[in-house]
Motif scaffolding. Structure first.
Motif, PDB file in Angstrom:
ATOM      1  N   HIS A  63     -11.707   4.567  -6.030  1.00 61.99           N
ATOM      2  CA  HIS A  63     -10.272   4.707  -6.273  1.00 61.99           C
ATOM      3  C   HIS A  63      -9.970   4.410  -7.738  1.00 61.99           C
ATOM      4  CE1 HIS A  63      -6.147   5.043  -5.004  1.00 61.99           C
ATOM      5  NE2 HIS A  63      -5.840   3.801  -5.345  1.00 61.99           N
ATOM      6  N   ALA A  64      -8.834   4.893  -8.199  1.00 62.50           N
ATOM      7  CA  ALA A  64      -8.375   4.590  -9.562  1.00 62.50           C
ATOM      8  C   ALA A  64      -6.935   4.098  -9.508  1.00 62.50           C
ATOM      9  CB  ALA A  64      -8.477   5.829 -10.446  1.00 62.50           C
ATOM     10  N   ILE A  65      -6.652   3.040 -10.252  1.00 65.14           N
ATOM     11  CA  ILE A  65      -5.295   2.533 -10.412  1.00 65.14           C
ATOM     12  C   ILE A  65      -5.007   2.421 -11.899  1.00 65.14           C
ATOM     13  CG2 ILE A  65      -5.300   1.299  -8.208  1.00 65.14           C
ATOM     14  CD1 ILE A  65      -5.772  -1.297  -9.770  1.00 65.14           C
ATOM     15  N   LEU A  66      -3.747   2.258 -12.222  1.00 61.01           N
ATOM     16  CA  LEU A  66      -3.332   2.158 -13.618  1.00 61.01           C
ATOM     17  C   LEU A  66      -3.085   0.711 -14.003  1.00 61.01           C
ATOM     18  CD1 LEU A  66      -2.390   3.519 -16.258  1.00 61.01           C
ATOM     19  CD2 LEU A  66      -0.094   3.627 -15.257  1.00 61.01           C
ATOM     20  N   GLY A  67      -3.686   0.298 -15.100  1.00 60.36           N
ATOM     21  CA  GLY A  67      -3.346  -0.979 -15.700  1.00 60.36           C
ATOM     22  C   GLY A  67      -2.694  -0.726 -17.046  1.00 60.36           C
ATOM     23  N   TYR A  68      -2.001  -1.713 -17.580  1.00 63.03           N
ATOM     24  CA  TYR A  68      -1.474  -1.567 -18.941  1.00 63.03           C
ATOM     25  C   TYR A  68      -1.275  -2.941 -19.561  1.00 63.03           C
ATOM     26  CZ  TYR A  68       3.127  -2.386 -16.743  1.00 63.03           C
ATOM     27  OH  TYR A  68       4.173  -2.909 -16.009  1.00 63.03           O
ATOM     28  N   GLN A  97      -1.965 -10.853 -19.320  1.00 60.37           N
ATOM     29  CA  GLN A  97      -1.470  -9.866 -20.283  1.00 60.37           C
ATOM     30  C   GLN A  97      -1.599  -8.438 -19.767  1.00 60.37           C
ATOM     31  OE1 GLN A  97      -4.416 -11.458 -22.960  1.00 60.37           O
ATOM     32  NE2 GLN A  97      -2.855 -12.099 -24.418  1.00 60.37           N
ATOM     33  N   ILE A  98      -1.900  -8.285 -18.477  1.00 58.26           N
ATOM     34  CA  ILE A  98      -2.091  -6.957 -17.885  1.00 58.26           C
ATOM     35  C   ILE A  98      -1.259  -6.831 -16.613  1.00 58.26           C
ATOM     36  CG2 ILE A  98      -3.755  -5.306 -16.937  1.00 58.26           C
ATOM     37  CD1 ILE A  98      -5.960  -6.822 -18.417  1.00 58.26           C
ATOM     38  N   ASN A  99      -0.624  -5.697 -16.446  1.00 55.95           N
ATOM     39  CA  ASN A  99      -0.002  -5.334 -15.170  1.00 55.95           C
ATOM     40  C   ASN A  99      -0.775  -4.160 -14.577  1.00 55.95           C
ATOM     41  OD1 ASN A  99       1.973  -7.266 -15.403  1.00 55.95           O
ATOM     42  ND2 ASN A  99       3.580  -5.852 -16.040  1.00 55.95           N
ATOM     43  N   PHE A 100      -0.841  -4.107 -13.252  1.00 54.63           N
ATOM     44  CA  PHE A 100      -1.504  -3.013 -12.555  1.00 54.63           C
ATOM     45  C   PHE A 100      -0.507  -2.308 -11.647  1.00 54.63           C
ATOM     46  CE2 PHE A 100      -4.964  -5.967 -13.509  1.00 54.63           C
ATOM     47  CZ  PHE A 100      -5.924  -5.113 -14.035  1.00 54.63           C
ATOM     48  N   VAL A 101      -0.690  -0.987 -11.500  1.00 57.27           N
ATOM     49  CA  VAL A 101       0.232  -0.174 -10.708  1.00 57.27           C
ATOM     50  C   VAL A 101      -0.563   0.801  -9.844  1.00 57.27           C
ATOM     51  CG1 VAL A 101       2.185   1.424 -10.761  1.00 57.27           C
ATOM     52  CG2 VAL A 101       1.955  -0.306 -12.553  1.00 57.27           C
ATOM     53  N   GLU A 102      -0.181   0.922  -8.580  1.00 57.50           N
ATOM     54  CA  GLU A 102      -0.760   1.919  -7.672  1.00 57.50           C
ATOM     55  C   GLU A 102       0.044   3.209  -7.839  1.00 57.50           C
ATOM     56  OE1 GLU A 102      -2.661   4.031  -5.971  1.00 57.50           O
ATOM     57  OE2 GLU A 102      -3.504   2.213  -5.054  1.00 57.50           O
ATOM     58  N   CYS A 103      -0.511   4.158  -8.595  1.00 58.47           N
ATOM     59  CA  CYS A 103       0.239   5.371  -8.927  1.00 58.47           C
ATOM     60  C   CYS A 103       0.489   6.268  -7.726  1.00 58.47           C
ATOM     61  CB  CYS A 103      -0.493   6.142 -10.023  1.00 58.47           C
ATOM     62  SG  CYS A 103      -0.528   5.278 -11.602  1.00 58.47           S
ATOM     63  N   THR A 104      -0.365   6.192  -6.722  1.00 56.12           N
ATOM     64  CA  THR A 104      -0.140   7.034  -5.545  1.00 56.12           C
ATOM     65  C   THR A 104       1.133   6.623  -4.810  1.00 56.12           C
ATOM     66  OG1 THR A 104      -1.500   5.620  -4.109  1.00 56.12           O
ATOM     67  CG2 THR A 104      -2.616   7.398  -5.279  1.00 56.12           C
ATOM     68  N   ASP A 105       1.573   5.382  -4.996  1.00 58.16           N
ATOM     69  CA  ASP A 105       2.826   4.934  -4.381  1.00 58.16           C
ATOM     70  C   ASP A 105       4.036   5.623  -4.984  1.00 58.16           C
ATOM     71  OD1 ASP A 105       1.564   3.237  -2.672  1.00 58.16           O
ATOM     72  OD2 ASP A 105       2.047   1.398  -3.752  1.00 58.16           O
ATOM     73  N   MET A 106       3.893   6.071  -6.225  1.00 57.76           N
ATOM     74  CA  MET A 106       5.036   6.642  -6.938  1.00 57.76           C
ATOM     75  C   MET A 106       5.106   8.149  -6.793  1.00 57.76           C
ATOM     76  SD  MET A 106       5.226   4.218 -10.323  1.00 57.76           S
ATOM     77  CE  MET A 106       3.510   4.424 -10.831  1.00 57.76           C
ATOM     78  N   ALA A 107       4.298   8.688  -5.899  1.00 60.18           N
ATOM     79  CA  ALA A 107       4.311  10.120  -5.633  1.00 60.18           C
ATOM     80  C   ALA A 107       4.855  10.378  -4.239  1.00 60.18           C
ATOM     81  CB  ALA A 107       2.904  10.685  -5.754  1.00 60.18           C
ATOM     82  N   GLY A 108       5.841  11.235  -4.146  1.00 57.09           N
ATOM     83  CA  GLY A 108       6.361  11.650  -2.852  1.00 57.09           C
ATOM     84  C   GLY A 108       7.524  10.840  -2.332  1.00 57.09           C
ATOM     85  N   GLN A 119       2.426  -4.538  -6.318  1.00 56.88           N
ATOM     86  CA  GLN A 119       1.799  -5.363  -5.284  1.00 56.88           C
ATOM     87  C   GLN A 119       0.647  -4.633  -4.614  1.00 56.88           C
ATOM     88  OE1 GLN A 119       2.368  -8.607  -4.502  1.00 56.88           O
ATOM     89  NE2 GLN A 119       3.672  -8.601  -6.330  1.00 56.88           N
ATOM     90  N   ASP A 120       0.823  -3.346  -4.355  1.00 58.92           N
ATOM     91  CA  ASP A 120      -0.243  -2.571  -3.725  1.00 58.92           C
ATOM     92  C   ASP A 120      -1.461  -2.467  -4.629  1.00 58.92           C
ATOM     93  OD1 ASP A 120       1.250  -2.231  -1.475  1.00 58.92           O
ATOM     94  OD2 ASP A 120       1.805  -0.150  -1.866  1.00 58.92           O
ATOM     95  N   ALA A 121      -1.233  -2.371  -5.937  1.00 58.73           N
ATOM     96  CA  ALA A 121      -2.355  -2.304  -6.872  1.00 58.73           C
ATOM     97  C   ALA A 121      -3.199  -3.573  -6.800  1.00 58.73           C
ATOM     98  CB  ALA A 121      -1.845  -2.088  -8.295  1.00 58.73           C
ATOM     99  N   LEU A 122      -2.552  -4.705  -6.622  1.00 57.95           N
ATOM    100  CA  LEU A 122      -3.274  -5.977  -6.594  1.00 57.95           C
ATOM    101  C   LEU A 122      -4.199  -6.096  -5.385  1.00 57.95           C
ATOM    102  CD1 LEU A 122      -0.475  -8.465  -7.738  1.00 57.95           C
ATOM    103  CD2 LEU A 122      -2.288  -7.418  -9.119  1.00 57.95           C
ATOM    104  N   THR A 123      -3.931  -5.325  -4.337  1.00 53.04           N
ATOM    105  CA  THR A 123      -4.796  -5.390  -3.161  1.00 53.04           C
ATOM    106  C   THR A 123      -6.178  -4.818  -3.442  1.00 53.04           C
ATOM    107  OG1 THR A 123      -4.100  -3.228  -2.277  1.00 53.04           O
ATOM    108  CG2 THR A 123      -2.781  -5.158  -1.664  1.00 53.04           C
ATOM    109  N   HIS A 124      -6.314  -4.073  -4.534  1.00 52.47           N
ATOM    110  CA  HIS A 124      -7.608  -3.488  -4.884  1.00 52.47           C
ATOM    111  C   HIS A 124      -8.447  -4.412  -5.759  1.00 52.47           C
ATOM    112  CE1 HIS A 124      -6.616   0.448  -3.241  1.00 52.47           C
ATOM    113  NE2 HIS A 124      -5.447   0.374  -3.847  1.00 52.47           N
TER     114      HIS A 124
END
Length: 204
Positions: A63-68, A97-108, A119-124
């Motif tokens: 899987h891939a998630i976004l960090g920034y 100094q990093i936030n993570f985001v589950e990008c699939t949550d933001m689709a649809g 929060q969903d990103a952190l589960t990974h």
């Protein structure tokens, strides 16, 4: 709007399709890696430094998630940073100094809460049972080392591993067969080549 679509690792002759951002927007769907790359491009466009974070089980990346980065100085230079490929050992030193985001949550689902996607990103991530961060690619660090276009990356990847770049399209094949050590090695060579070219071009 965008929708999330699971892409089999062998969706194209034992390879996984990875779409450019314009193709994702035109077609209206993408897999986790497609969407992560799309949102990473958007973040960098507004001056936020993204991390393409490859996660999965201990058996392999899935899987891939976004960090920034939330602080700019870590990219400009701070301790063990910047680095183009970051292992979990390095990332966990900088989690504040990093936030993570589950990008699939933001689709649809336009009404989907952004904090839920975080929060969903952190589960990974560890220490969740069975979860592993394989590596993260720091896009800005790559840019500063002269790593820019996909076409150049593919040509250099062919030189490094002796295979056609088409064989490494997608998170399944690229992440599993190349992995962080080879990716780091390739990026180091690419950076050395960029610096050498710069020196040669500056000679009278």
């Amino acid at each position: 709007g965008l929708t999330y679509r699971i892409e089999p690792w062998d969706s194209q002759h034992a390879r996984q399709v990875v779409r450019y951002a314009d193709a994702v927007l035109a077609k209206g769907y993408g897999c986790c890696l497609d969407l992560t790359l799309l949102f990473a491009s958007a973040l960098r466009h507004v001056g936020i430094y993204p991390l393409i974070t490859v996660v999965g089980a201990t058996a392999g990346p899935t899987h891939a998630i976004l960090g920034y980065w939330t602080e700019e100085q870590v990219v400009r230079g701070s301790g063990d940073l910047p680095q183009p490929v970051l292992t979990w050992d390095i990332l966990q030193k900088h989690l504040s100094q990093i936030n993570f985001v589950e990008c699939t949550d933001m689709a649809g689902e336009p009404s989907y809460a952004y904090d839920r996607a975080e929060q969903d990103a952190l589960t990974h991530l560890p220490p969740n049972p069975g979860r592993k961060v394989w590596y993260a690619v720091d896009v800005e660090a790559c840019r500063r080392l002269g790593i820019r276009s996909v076409d150049r990356m593919q040509r250099n990847l062919r030189m490094l591993v002796g295979k056609d770049p088409e064989e490494f399209v997608g998170e399944g094949n690229f992440a599993s067969n190349v992995g962080p050590s080879t990716a780091a090695s390739w990026m180091s060579r690419r950076a050395s080549g960029a610096r050498r070219s710069s020196l040669e071009s500056s000679r009278p």
